[in-house]
Design an enzyme around this catalytic site. Structure first.
Site, short mmCIF file in Angstrom:
data_model
loop_
_atom_site.label_atom_id
_atom_site.label_comp_id
_atom_site.label_asym_id
_atom_site.label_seq_id
_atom_site.Cartn_x
_atom_site.Cartn_y
_atom_site.Cartn_z
CE LYS A 170 -34.91 48.99 -51.27
NZ LYS A 170 -35.53 47.90 -50.53
N GLY A 223 -27.01 46.35 -44.16
CA GLY A 223 -27.16 45.28 -45.14
C GLY A 223 -25.82 44.63 -45.40
CB SER A 224 -24.69 42.44 -48.11
OG SER A 224 -25.04 43.24 -49.22
N GLY A 228 -23.33 47.79 -49.29
CA GLY A 228 -22.84 48.91 -48.48
C GLY A 228 -21.72 49.67 -49.19
CD GLU A 245 -23.43 49.74 -37.82
OE1 GLU A 245 -22.72 48.72 -37.82
OE2 GLU A 245 -23.11 50.77 -37.20
CB CYS A 279 -24.94 41.76 -38.45
SG CYS A 279 -25.84 42.68 -37.21
CD GLN A 326 -28.94 33.95 -46.33
OE1 GLN A 326 -29.03 35.03 -46.89
NE2 GLN A 326 -27.78 33.46 -45.92
CD GLU A 378 -22.66 38.44 -42.67
OE1 GLU A 378 -22.89 38.99 -43.76
OE2 GLU A 378 -22.98 38.92 -41.57
P1 NAD Z 1 -28.64 43.61 -48.81
O1 NAD Z 1 -27.37 44.37 -48.88
O2 NAD Z 1 -28.95 42.67 -49.89
O3 NAD Z 1 -29.88 44.61 -48.76
C1 NAD Z 1 -29.99 45.60 -47.77
C2 NAD Z 1 -30.92 46.69 -48.28
O4 NAD Z 1 -30.28 47.37 -49.36
C3 NAD Z 1 -32.25 46.17 -48.83
O5 NAD Z 1 -33.28 47.05 -48.47
C4 NAD Z 1 -32.01 46.20 -50.32
O6 NAD Z 1 -33.19 46.29 -51.09
C5 NAD Z 1 -31.17 47.46 -50.47
N1 NAD Z 1 -30.38 47.55 -51.70
C6 NAD Z 1 -29.98 46.53 -52.52
N2 NAD Z 1 -29.27 47.03 -53.56
C7 NAD Z 1 -29.20 48.37 -53.38
C8 NAD Z 1 -28.59 49.43 -54.11
N3 NAD Z 1 -27.91 49.21 -55.22
N4 NAD Z 1 -28.71 50.68 -53.64
C9 NAD Z 1 -29.39 50.93 -52.50
N5 NAD Z 1 -30.00 49.97 -51.78
C10 NAD Z 1 -29.90 48.71 -52.21
O7 NAD Z 1 -28.66 42.88 -47.39
P2 NAD Z 1 -29.75 41.84 -46.83
O8 NAD Z 1 -29.56 40.55 -47.54
O9 NAD Z 1 -31.11 42.46 -46.79
O10 NAD Z 1 -29.30 41.69 -45.30
C11 NAD Z 1 -28.33 40.79 -44.87
C12 NAD Z 1 -27.03 41.50 -44.58
O11 NAD Z 1 -27.26 42.54 -43.64
C13 NAD Z 1 -25.99 40.62 -43.95
O12 NAD Z 1 -24.74 40.81 -44.57
C14 NAD Z 1 -25.91 41.10 -42.50
O13 NAD Z 1 -24.69 40.90 -41.86
C15 NAD Z 1 -26.24 42.54 -42.66
N6 NAD Z 1 -26.72 43.10 -41.39
C16 NAD Z 1 -25.87 43.93 -40.70
C17 NAD Z 1 -26.27 44.47 -39.48
C18 NAD Z 1 -25.35 45.40 -38.73
O14 NAD Z 1 -25.85 46.19 -37.94
N7 NAD Z 1 -24.04 45.35 -38.91
C19 NAD Z 1 -27.51 44.17 -38.97
C20 NAD Z 1 -28.34 43.31 -39.69
C21 NAD Z 1 -27.93 42.79 -40.91
#
Ligand code: NAD
Length: 476
Positions: A170, A223-224, A228, A245, A279, A326, A378
């Site tokens: 996804k 993701g965030s 997470g 992550e 990130c 954003q 962040e």
């Molecule tokens: P996000 O958490 O909003 O979304 C990430 C993914 O999760 C998307 O595909 C989203 O549709 C999905 N999602 C949202 N709600 C969900 C739920 N309830 N259940 C399951 N999946 C769900 O993050 P974003 O805005 O897409 O990305 C930015 C964040 O990602 C930043 O915080 C950044 O630091 C982090 N990031 C971390 C790394 C790392 O490796 N540490 C790398 C890149 C980005």
């Protein structure tokens, strides 16, 4: 039209969303169809049914397929890199670099597929042998963010498949075109139908279905922190394997003895490349007092020469912020920083360009203290802070004074301090005279504290997540 790919077919969704170019919001990159929860559950069923076929296909064929995906990605680099930059907003060289990396990741894991190994040893009971092997987990759910639309999917999909698992993937809603293009390549690679499935839709519906399905043995999420944590709680309830992550607030320490040119380039690259939306971005610049003023002057000079423009415009060094939400968050943090008493010495304003997009000047705060929100939360945009400290000891203490722990860097010519920092930094990755961002695909990637949870990604470390260990005892 970008569609989901389930059981070897491109599947019509239930609703349609537009994919806009953040460099030019009048440019619609395309439309994509979102599927719902029941369609996601069908994909999960199909992928679960395909696990035996994929495991029995053997490591040689798995390696061939992964290698061919890598080759195809590299062949289509220019087209995919342009598409990626158009939909995400990172500059074309960054988009091309990311696609190249995705190709190399598939090739690396093609090699790993034929190197899956175990060990054998004597049992403590005489006459009994012990064999320790790695086996596939079954079906892996993959959930990715928007900021690396092809590299992050690649570094999860490639090891999942290499180690014999099937996949439901996804992507984030802001980058469907890159996910679709990657899926197109995978769909033409000879992979048996059902082994790889793309499910496009909302996090609350499609993402949640993946997290909650008992058919999914393991979930890998980037993701965030907020999402997470939700994934962690839900996977814990059903004892699924999970890897997270998440965010970062990465410090780059600059000591008095640093090479100023190197320090300025590390800070500029780490804080502002990819519009600071990494990130691993160097969002906290911790600078000792002897070099502080020279460093700030030189960095500001360099920032003000930075070409901020359309991601595909030749010479652009920093593209737009990814979307309106954003941008709004970034602007709010500018206000938060000002209200906390920090001073903006460069940037802090939205920019207008020939095309209407989400342009923000690279921004630097000085006069900050480490407990300010702009130093603890962040921001995920082209905004960095400078924290002035007395000496190395204070710098190290500030670097570690964070709820995150992904990457940390130090610019110094001192062997003593660089060695000490490498050992005492509480981050998962440490960089010496390098930006905090920019990592290789063949070594472990990941952090500590709120930045990561579970086994490391990438390199040979990926096997720890994507396989299950079996210990067999054999007596003749
Ligand atoms: P996000 O958490 O909003 O979304 C990430 C993914 O999760 C998307 O595909 C989203 O549709 C999905 N999602 C949202 N709600 C969900 C739920 N309830 N259940 C399951 N999946 C769900 O993050 P974003 O805005 O897409 O990305 C930015 C964040 O990602 C930043 O915080 C950044 O630091 C982090 N990031 C971390 C790394 C790392 O490796 N540490 C790398 C890149 C980005």
């Amino acid at each position: 039209m970008n569609r989901s790919y389930i059981g070897g077919d491109w599947v019509e969704g239930k609703s349609v969303l537009k994919n806009l170019n953040p460099s030019d919001i009048n440019d619609c990159v395309g439309e994509f169809e979102c599927i719902d929860q029941s369609q996601t559950n069908e994909a999960i069923q199909v992928a679960s049914d395909a696990t035996t076929d994929w495991q029995e296909i053997g490591i040689h064929r798995r390696a061939e397929i992964l290698d061919s995906i890598g080759s195809k990605i590299l062949e289509r680099k220019d087209e995919l890199g342009t598409l990626l930059s158009r939909e995400e907003g990172k500059t074309l060289p960054e988009g091309l670099g990311e696609v190249e990396r995705a190709g190399h990741i598939f090739k690396f894991f093609a090699g790993e597929a034929v190197r899956i190994s175990g060990s054998s040893m004597d049992s403590v009971r005489y006459g009994v042998d012990v064999e320790i092997s790695r086996e596939p987990l079954g079906l892996v759910g993959i959930i990715t963010p928007w900021n690396f639309p092809i590299a992050i999917p690649a570094w999860k999909i490639a090891p999942a498949l290499a180690y014999g698992n099937t996949v439901v993937f996804k992507p984030a809603g802001l980058v469907p075109a890159s996910a679709h293009a990657l899926t197109e390549i995978i769909s033409e690679s000879g992979l048996p139908s059902g082994v790889f499935n793309l499910v496009m839709g909302s996090g609350s519906e499609v993402g949640a279905a993946i997290v909650e399905s008992p058919l999914i043995s393991a979930v890998t999420f980037t993701g965030s922190v907020e999402t997470g944590r939700d994934v962690l709680v839900k996977t814990a309830e059903r004892q699924a394997k999970v890897q997270l992550e998440m965010g970062g607030k990465n410090p780059l320490v600059i000591l008095d003895d640093a090479d100023l040119d190197i320090a300025v380039e590390c800070a500029l690259n780490g804080a502002f490349y990819s519009t600071g939306q990494r990130c691993t971005a160097s969002s906290r610049l911790i600078v000792t007092s002897g070099i502080h003023d020279h460093f700030v002057t030189r960095l500001v000079e360099r920032m003000e020469k930075m070409k901020v423009d359309h991601a595909l415009e030749p010479g652009t060094e920093m593209g737009p912020v990814v979307d309106e939400t954003q941008l709004k968050q970034d602007l709010e943090y500018l206000e938060i920083g000002r209200s906390e008493g920090a001073e903006i010495v460069s940037g802090g304003i939205q920019l207008e360009r020939k095309t209407k997009g989400y342009y923000l000047a690279p921004t630097l705060f000085t006069e900050t203290s480490n407990n300010m929100r702009i130093n603890q939360e962040e921001i995920f945009g082209p905004i960095a802070t400078v924290l002035k400290v007395k000496d190395y000891e204070e710098a190290l203490s500030a670097a570690n004074d964070t709820s995150f722990g992904l990457s940390a860097g130090i610019c110094t010519n001192s062997l003593k301090y660089s060695r000490h920092f490498r050992h005492k930094s509480e981050a998962g990755m440490v960089m010496v005279n390098l930006p905090t961002a920019g990592v290789d695909y063949h070594v472990p990637f990941g952090g500590r504290r709120n930045s990561s949870f579970g086994p490391r990604e990438q390199g040979q470390a990926a096997a720890q997540f994507y396989t299950a260990t079996k210990t067999a005892y054999i007596s003749s």
